[in-house]
Write a protein that holds these residues in place. Sequence first.
Motif, PDB file in Angstrom:
ATOM      1  N   GLU A  76      70.841   2.751 -44.462  1.00 56.46           N
ATOM      2  CA  GLU A  76      70.431   4.053 -45.380  1.00 56.46           C
ATOM      3  C   GLU A  76      70.976   3.650 -46.828  1.00 56.46           C
ATOM      4  O   GLU A  76      70.080   3.848 -47.727  1.00 56.46           O
ATOM      5  CB  GLU A  76      71.153   5.088 -45.031  1.00 56.46           C
ATOM      6  CG  GLU A  76      70.397   5.449 -43.536  1.00 56.46           C
ATOM      7  CD  GLU A  76      71.094   6.901 -43.019  1.00 56.46           C
ATOM      8  OE1 GLU A  76      72.533   7.172 -43.323  1.00 56.46           O
ATOM      9  OE2 GLU A  76      70.497   7.698 -42.297  1.00 56.46           O
ATOM     10  N   ALA A  77      72.078   2.962 -47.021  1.00 53.59           N
ATOM     11  CA  ALA A  77      72.373   2.541 -48.329  1.00 53.59           C
ATOM     12  C   ALA A  77      71.528   1.635 -49.024  1.00 53.59           C
ATOM     13  O   ALA A  77      71.380   1.720 -50.290  1.00 53.59           O
ATOM     14  CB  ALA A  77      73.877   2.095 -48.051  1.00 53.59           C
ATOM     15  N   ALA A  78      71.255   0.585 -48.095  1.00 57.51           N
ATOM     16  CA  ALA A  78      70.345  -0.416 -48.739  1.00 57.51           C
ATOM     17  C   ALA A  78      68.931   0.109 -49.087  1.00 57.51           C
ATOM     18  O   ALA A  78      68.452  -0.137 -50.137  1.00 57.51           O
ATOM     19  CB  ALA A  78      70.054  -1.516 -47.507  1.00 57.51           C
ATOM     20  N   HIS A  79      68.373   1.141 -48.252  1.00 56.25           N
ATOM     21  CA  HIS A  79      67.273   1.817 -48.627  1.00 56.25           C
ATOM     22  C   HIS A  79      67.417   2.523 -49.756  1.00 56.25           C
ATOM     23  O   HIS A  79      66.390   2.540 -50.738  1.00 56.25           O
ATOM     24  CB  HIS A  79      66.679   2.487 -47.484  1.00 56.25           C
ATOM     25  CG  HIS A  79      65.645   3.670 -47.852  1.00 56.25           C
ATOM     26  ND1 HIS A  79      64.353   3.076 -47.954  1.00 56.25           N
ATOM     27  CD2 HIS A  79      65.393   4.767 -48.017  1.00 56.25           C
ATOM     28  CE1 HIS A  79      63.612   4.026 -48.302  1.00 56.25           C
ATOM     29  NE2 HIS A  79      64.215   5.042 -48.266  1.00 56.25           N
ATOM     30  N   SER A  80      68.475   3.429 -49.889  1.00 59.28           N
ATOM     31  CA  SER A  80      68.454   4.184 -51.178  1.00 59.28           C
ATOM     32  C   SER A  80      68.774   3.363 -52.305  1.00 59.28           C
ATOM     33  O   SER A  80      68.310   3.817 -53.273  1.00 59.28           O
ATOM     34  CB  SER A  80      69.631   5.137 -50.975  1.00 59.28           C
ATOM     35  OG  SER A  80      70.796   4.683 -50.771  1.00 59.28           O
ATOM     36  N   ARG A  81      69.581   2.319 -52.175  1.00 59.00           N
ATOM     37  CA  ARG A  81      69.740   1.327 -53.510  1.00 59.00           C
ATOM     38  C   ARG A  81      68.487   0.528 -53.744  1.00 59.00           C
ATOM     39  O   ARG A  81      68.553  -0.426 -54.682  1.00 59.00           O
ATOM     40  CB  ARG A  81      71.068   0.883 -53.246  1.00 59.00           C
ATOM     41  CG  ARG A  81      72.301   1.693 -52.904  1.00 59.00           C
ATOM     42  CD  ARG A  81      73.606   1.046 -52.555  1.00 59.00           C
ATOM     43  NE  ARG A  81      74.058   0.110 -53.614  1.00 59.00           N
ATOM     44  CZ  ARG A  81      75.012   0.549 -54.490  1.00 59.00           C
ATOM     45  NH1 ARG A  81      75.330   1.795 -54.449  1.00 59.00           N
ATOM     46  NH2 ARG A  81      75.353  -0.411 -55.273  1.00 59.00           N
ATOM     47  N   GLY A  82      67.814   0.055 -52.698  1.00 54.31           N
ATOM     48  CA  GLY A  82      66.872  -0.874 -53.113  1.00 54.31           C
ATOM     49  C   GLY A  82      67.356  -2.232 -52.169  1.00 54.31           C
ATOM     50  O   GLY A  82      66.620  -2.806 -52.087  1.00 54.31           O
ATOM     51  N   SER A  83      68.541  -2.421 -52.148  1.00 53.70           N
ATOM     52  CA  SER A  83      69.118  -3.628 -51.579  1.00 53.70           C
ATOM     53  C   SER A  83      70.413  -3.367 -51.355  1.00 53.70           C
ATOM     54  O   SER A  83      71.201  -2.451 -51.902  1.00 53.70           O
ATOM     55  CB  SER A  83      68.898  -4.708 -52.581  1.00 53.70           C
ATOM     56  OG  SER A  83      69.728  -4.705 -53.825  1.00 53.70           O
ATOM     57  N   LEU A  84      71.142  -4.128 -50.468  1.00 53.17           N
ATOM     58  CA  LEU A  84      72.488  -4.040 -50.298  1.00 53.17           C
ATOM     59  C   LEU A  84      73.208  -5.497 -49.918  1.00 53.17           C
ATOM     60  O   LEU A  84      72.478  -6.128 -49.133  1.00 53.17           O
ATOM     61  CB  LEU A  84      72.773  -3.360 -48.858  1.00 53.17           C
ATOM     62  CG  LEU A  84      74.161  -2.958 -48.743  1.00 53.17           C
ATOM     63  CD1 LEU A  84      74.760  -1.997 -49.841  1.00 53.17           C
ATOM     64  CD2 LEU A  84      74.379  -2.289 -47.294  1.00 53.17           C
ATOM     65  N   GLY A  85      74.165  -5.755 -50.745  1.00 56.79           N
ATOM     66  CA  GLY A  85      74.911  -7.147 -50.433  1.00 56.79           C
ATOM     67  C   GLY A  85      76.123  -6.819 -49.702  1.00 56.79           C
ATOM     68  O   GLY A  85      76.708  -5.664 -49.851  1.00 56.79           O
ATOM     69  N   LYS A  86      76.966  -8.084 -49.358  1.00 56.86           N
ATOM     70  CA  LYS A  86      78.158  -7.722 -48.695  1.00 56.86           C
ATOM     71  C   LYS A  86      79.302  -7.124 -49.483  1.00 56.86           C
ATOM     72  O   LYS A  86      79.832  -6.095 -49.143  1.00 56.86           O
ATOM     73  CB  LYS A  86      78.821  -9.100 -47.967  1.00 56.86           C
ATOM     74  CG  LYS A  86      80.143  -8.954 -47.478  1.00 56.86           C
ATOM     75  CD  LYS A  86      80.361 -10.242 -46.809  1.00 56.86           C
ATOM     76  CE  LYS A  86      80.820 -11.386 -47.401  1.00 56.86           C
ATOM     77  NZ  LYS A  86      81.244 -12.693 -46.856  1.00 56.86           N
ATOM     78  N   SER A  87      79.276  -7.607 -50.692  1.00 50.64           N
ATOM     79  CA  SER A  87      80.343  -7.053 -51.697  1.00 50.64           C
ATOM     80  C   SER A  87      80.183  -5.720 -51.976  1.00 50.64           C
ATOM     81  O   SER A  87      80.942  -4.955 -52.123  1.00 50.64           O
ATOM     82  CB  SER A  87      80.367  -7.998 -52.851  1.00 50.64           C
ATOM     83  OG  SER A  87      79.270  -7.866 -53.655  1.00 50.64           O
ATOM     84  N   GLU A  88      78.865  -5.188 -52.104  1.00 53.69           N
ATOM     85  CA  GLU A  88      78.529  -3.836 -52.378  1.00 53.69           C
ATOM     86  C   GLU A  88      79.128  -2.867 -51.198  1.00 53.69           C
ATOM     87  O   GLU A  88      79.799  -1.884 -51.418  1.00 53.69           O
ATOM     88  CB  GLU A  88      77.114  -3.705 -52.538  1.00 53.69           C
ATOM     89  CG  GLU A  88      76.505  -4.247 -53.951  1.00 53.69           C
ATOM     90  CD  GLU A  88      74.954  -4.081 -53.863  1.00 53.69           C
ATOM     91  OE1 GLU A  88      74.493  -3.413 -54.806  1.00 53.69           O
ATOM     92  OE2 GLU A  88      74.243  -4.643 -53.135  1.00 53.69           O
TER      93      GLU A  88
END
Length: 150
Positions: A76-88
């Motif tokens: 969900e975080a990846a979707h709302s932000r457009g991307s998601l990495g490990k450090s995020e």
Amino acid sequence: MDVSVVADSGASEAAHAPRERPGGKADANPSAEDAESEAGVHDEARRVVEAVAADEGWTDDGRREARVEAAVAALEAAHSRGSLGKSEALDELGLPEEYPVRGQDGETWWRKNVRPVLQAVGDYDSGVHGYRVDLDAGDGSDVYDPTAEF
């Protein structure tokens, strides 16, 4: 593995209640349309994570539900932000603390629960050091199917 997913258009009862978003941000008064959209994204994220969990052989060892919830929150975080990495996920959003899995530190949490899901539905972008994810993309023709032969 590259797969597109389509959000379920059906709204659930949870669509009308304020819901905490990954990262601890809650909408105090979401509109009905926003709540329905968010519920659709949550339902689709849950469906995708369950499919990946089945494909990856996540066993019900008393931690499976926590692993699923962690992966859903990250998706969900990846979707709302457009991307998601490990450090995020680990440092900026603190998702392992919000959605802990017994016996897993942050690195294991990412490697065992989140990365397999993001790899299944997203594309790694070295420019953002994360996986680009859009749960609304596609026409449903290539929805992740763990029973499909590759």
